[in-house]
Design an enzyme around this catalytic site. Structure first.
Site, PDB file in Angstrom:
ATOM      1  N   ALA A  32      40.832  48.196  35.773  1.00 53.00           N
ATOM      2  CA  ALA A  32      40.240  49.446  36.259  1.00 53.00           C
ATOM      3  C   ALA A  32      40.754  49.675  37.680  1.00 53.00           C
ATOM      4  O   ALA A  32      39.986  49.821  38.634  1.00 53.00           O
ATOM      5  CB  ALA A  32      38.711  49.420  36.196  1.00 53.00           C
ATOM      6  N   LEU A  33      42.067  49.660  37.775  1.00 52.65           N
ATOM      7  CA  LEU A  33      42.730  49.608  39.084  1.00 52.65           C
ATOM      8  C   LEU A  33      42.508  50.878  39.900  1.00 52.65           C
ATOM      9  O   LEU A  33      42.484  51.985  39.370  1.00 52.65           O
ATOM     10  CB  LEU A  33      44.235  49.372  38.895  1.00 52.65           C
ATOM     11  CG  LEU A  33      44.606  48.076  38.169  1.00 52.65           C
ATOM     12  CD1 LEU A  33      46.129  47.933  38.097  1.00 52.65           C
ATOM     13  CD2 LEU A  33      43.983  46.851  38.817  1.00 52.65           C
ATOM     14  N   HIS A  37      43.436  47.922  44.825  1.00 51.33           N
ATOM     15  CA  HIS A  37      44.273  46.975  44.069  1.00 51.33           C
ATOM     16  C   HIS A  37      45.757  47.269  44.323  1.00 51.33           C
ATOM     17  O   HIS A  37      46.557  46.357  44.514  1.00 51.33           O
ATOM     18  CB  HIS A  37      44.028  47.115  42.561  1.00 51.33           C
ATOM     19  CG  HIS A  37      42.645  46.760  42.102  1.00 51.33           C
ATOM     20  ND1 HIS A  37      41.803  47.680  41.520  1.00 51.33           N
ATOM     21  CD2 HIS A  37      41.975  45.586  42.102  1.00 51.33           C
ATOM     22  CE1 HIS A  37      40.668  47.080  41.180  1.00 51.33           C
ATOM     23  NE2 HIS A  37      40.741  45.812  41.525  1.00 51.33           N
ATOM     24  N   GLN A  61      32.606  34.502  35.000  1.00 54.00           N
ATOM     25  CA  GLN A  61      32.119  34.783  36.351  1.00 54.00           C
ATOM     26  C   GLN A  61      31.023  35.850  36.359  1.00 54.00           C
ATOM     27  O   GLN A  61      30.531  36.227  37.418  1.00 54.00           O
ATOM     28  CB  GLN A  61      33.264  35.180  37.287  1.00 54.00           C
ATOM     29  CG  GLN A  61      33.825  36.577  37.085  1.00 54.00           C
ATOM     30  CD  GLN A  61      35.004  36.851  38.006  1.00 54.00           C
ATOM     31  OE1 GLN A  61      36.065  36.264  37.867  1.00 54.00           O
ATOM     32  NE2 GLN A  61      34.809  37.743  38.979  1.00 54.00           N
ATOM     33  N   GLN A 148      39.684  41.671  51.316  1.00 54.42           N
ATOM     34  CA  GLN A 148      38.558  41.310  52.195  1.00 54.42           C
ATOM     35  C   GLN A 148      37.241  41.897  51.688  1.00 54.42           C
ATOM     36  O   GLN A 148      36.160  41.442  52.033  1.00 54.42           O
ATOM     37  CB  GLN A 148      38.822  41.805  53.615  1.00 54.42           C
ATOM     38  CG  GLN A 148      37.818  41.246  54.619  1.00 54.42           C
ATOM     39  CD  GLN A 148      37.730  42.069  55.873  1.00 54.42           C
ATOM     40  OE1 GLN A 148      38.724  42.210  56.575  1.00 54.42           O
ATOM     41  NE2 GLN A 148      36.557  42.623  56.150  1.00 54.42           N
ATOM     42  N   GLN A 153      34.336  35.629  48.273  1.00 52.96           N
ATOM     43  CA  GLN A 153      35.346  35.164  47.310  1.00 52.96           C
ATOM     44  C   GLN A 153      36.578  34.623  48.042  1.00 52.96           C
ATOM     45  O   GLN A 153      37.151  33.611  47.630  1.00 52.96           O
ATOM     46  CB  GLN A 153      35.749  36.311  46.380  1.00 52.96           C
ATOM     47  CG  GLN A 153      36.878  35.991  45.440  1.00 52.96           C
ATOM     48  CD  GLN A 153      37.063  37.074  44.395  1.00 52.96           C
ATOM     49  OE1 GLN A 153      36.414  37.076  43.364  1.00 52.96           O
ATOM     50  NE2 GLN A 153      37.951  38.000  44.665  1.00 52.96           N
ATOM     51  N   ARG A 187      33.700  49.449  39.979  1.00 53.66           N
ATOM     52  CA  ARG A 187      32.342  49.809  39.539  1.00 53.66           C
ATOM     53  C   ARG A 187      31.933  51.206  40.012  1.00 53.66           C
ATOM     54  O   ARG A 187      30.961  51.762  39.508  1.00 53.66           O
ATOM     55  CB  ARG A 187      31.321  48.778  40.020  1.00 53.66           C
ATOM     56  CG  ARG A 187      31.438  47.428  39.306  1.00 53.66           C
ATOM     57  CD  ARG A 187      30.340  46.477  39.729  1.00 53.66           C
ATOM     58  NE  ARG A 187      30.368  45.215  39.009  1.00 53.66           N
ATOM     59  CZ  ARG A 187      31.095  44.159  39.355  1.00 53.66           C
ATOM     60  NH1 ARG A 187      31.861  44.210  40.425  1.00 53.66           N
ATOM     61  NH2 ARG A 187      31.047  43.048  38.633  1.00 53.66           N
TER      62      ARG A 187
HETATM   63  P1  AMP Z   1      38.609  42.910  41.093  1.00 52.71           P
HETATM   64  O1  AMP Z   1      39.465  43.602  40.093  1.00 52.71           O
HETATM   65  O2  AMP Z   1      37.402  43.676  41.510  1.00 52.71           O
HETATM   66  O3  AMP Z   1      38.336  41.477  40.708  1.00 52.71           O
HETATM   67  O4  AMP Z   1      39.493  42.823  42.408  1.00 52.71           O
HETATM   68  C1  AMP Z   1      40.778  42.257  42.413  1.00 52.71           C
HETATM   69  C2  AMP Z   1      41.218  42.071  43.843  1.00 52.71           C
HETATM   70  O5  AMP Z   1      41.248  43.331  44.500  1.00 52.71           O
HETATM   71  C3  AMP Z   1      40.250  41.181  44.640  1.00 52.71           C
HETATM   72  O6  AMP Z   1      40.981  40.325  45.496  1.00 52.71           O
HETATM   73  C4  AMP Z   1      39.454  42.190  45.417  1.00 52.71           C
HETATM   74  O7  AMP Z   1      38.926  41.682  46.628  1.00 52.71           O
HETATM   75  C5  AMP Z   1      40.503  43.256  45.697  1.00 52.71           C
HETATM   76  N1  AMP Z   1      39.865  44.539  46.002  1.00 52.71           N
HETATM   77  C6  AMP Z   1      38.853  45.151  45.324  1.00 52.71           C
HETATM   78  N2  AMP Z   1      38.474  46.289  45.929  1.00 52.71           N
HETATM   79  C7  AMP Z   1      39.271  46.406  47.036  1.00 52.71           C
HETATM   80  C8  AMP Z   1      39.373  47.368  48.084  1.00 52.71           C
HETATM   81  N3  AMP Z   1      38.574  48.429  48.132  1.00 52.71           N
HETATM   82  N4  AMP Z   1      40.303  47.168  49.040  1.00 52.71           N
HETATM   83  C9  AMP Z   1      41.117  46.083  49.006  1.00 52.71           C
HETATM   84  N5  AMP Z   1      41.065  45.132  48.048  1.00 52.71           N
HETATM   85  C10 AMP Z   1      40.167  45.292  47.070  1.00 52.71           C
END
Ligand code: AMP
Length: 280
Positions: A32-33, A37, A61, A148, A153, A187
């Site tokens: 859900a990029l 991402h 998780q 961040q 995490q 989300r």
């Molecule tokens: P997720 O798909 O939510 O597991 O996120 C994958 C990676 O993208 C993780 O390292 C997250 O911290 C990073 N991430 C998620 N949202 C953001 C954002 N708004 N800005 C930068 N990195 C993000």
């Protein structure tokens, strides 16, 4: 872009790339990029010869079955975005490929998981540790990129790499935000139109809290003000707002040196759980 669904197929391909001395950058995601991402992918593309992105909604998780079931899945659109961003390899395994049987290994992260997300999402970081360790063993990246946005995490991943000697350089990238300040998150698509209009208030509270701390207001007072702000905001249900050391994640009683203070928040807006943080 090459897409692989199996561990064996991906390993075969990367083995060849490694023989050609390609530096491998890796961005693990749950799909859900969004642009947050994609910024990680673009950084990886700049810093490596070959960039691998994984898309895997990791069941181990999720502590909330409803959250797992409703997690947005948009593989086709994700694949197009990755291609446009210059990603070389997409790894999108099924659950049975990653976990032929439910894993019996678990991880503990000591003081890193007795606070904040660790308290409200029991087992979450063990699941993160399992999937990150597996993916590092499968991809064997030189560098891996994390946001961040998920501050706790990043601390857990750093501990995993340090304590288990994974030969991976961990790179942390800044949080990307919508123009109204809301941190980008997969989300967010689950917010109703009404919820989406009030969602940026979460970031406003963080900004006000930061301003107060920079103005010398005591930590506990600033935290109480932020709690009160949430109580007055309709629609939000605050789980925690903590002012912590940005590395140890332990609560601060007074503000530390620059770039060592983190304000971290988690709150439900309707059915959707939002997290955010500011480090300064
Ligand atoms: P997720 O798909 O939510 O597991 O996120 C994958 C990676 O993208 C993780 O390292 C997250 O911290 C990073 N991430 C998620 N949202 C953001 C954002 N708004 N800005 C930068 N990195 C993000």
């Amino acid at each position: 872009m090459q897409t692989f669904n199996t561990v064996a197929g991906l390993r075969r391909y990367l083995q060849q790339a490694r023989l050609e001395k390609a530096a491998i950058g890796f961005v693990p995601t749950m799909g859900a990029l969004h642009d947050g991402h994609i910024a990680l992918i673009q950084t990886a593309v700049r810093e490596n010869d070959l960039t691998v992105c994984s898309i895997f909604v990791n069941p181990v998780q999720f502590n909330n079955p409803d959250d797992l079931q409703k997690y947005p899945r948009t593989l086709e659109a994700d694949s197009l975005q990755l291609q446009e961003a210059g990603c070389d390899v997409l790894f999108a395994p099924e659950v049975t490929e990653m976990y032929p049987q439910a894993p019996i290994v678990s991880f503990g992260f000591g003081p890193l998981e007795t606070v904040m997300e660790g308290t409200f999402r029991p087992g979450h970081f063990s699941g993160v540790g399992i999937v990150v360790a597996k993916l590092f063993n499968i991809v064997e990246p030189d560098k891996a990129y994390f946001g961040q946005k998920d501050l706790q995490q990043t601390a857990v991943v750093r501990a995993l790499v340090r304590d288990l000697s994974f030969p991976v350089d961990i790179r942390i990238c800044p949080t990307l935000r919508e123009s109204d300040g809301l941190a980008m998150s997969s989300r967010n698509t689950r917010l109703t139109a009404q919820e989406r209009t009030i969602a940026p208030q979460l970031f406003q509270v963080l900004k006000t809290c930061k301003k107060e701390l920079l103005a010398g207001i005591p930590v506990e007072t600033a935290r109480q003000h932020a709690d009160a702000a949430f109580a007055a905001m309709e629609g939000f249900r605050l789980e925690y707002l903590e002012i912590v050391d940005a590395v140890s994640l332990q609560p601060l009683t007074r503000r530390g040196a620059p770039e060592t203070t983190a304000i971290c928040v988690a709150a439900y807006l309707g059915e959707v759980r939002l997290i955010d943080n500011l480090v300064f």
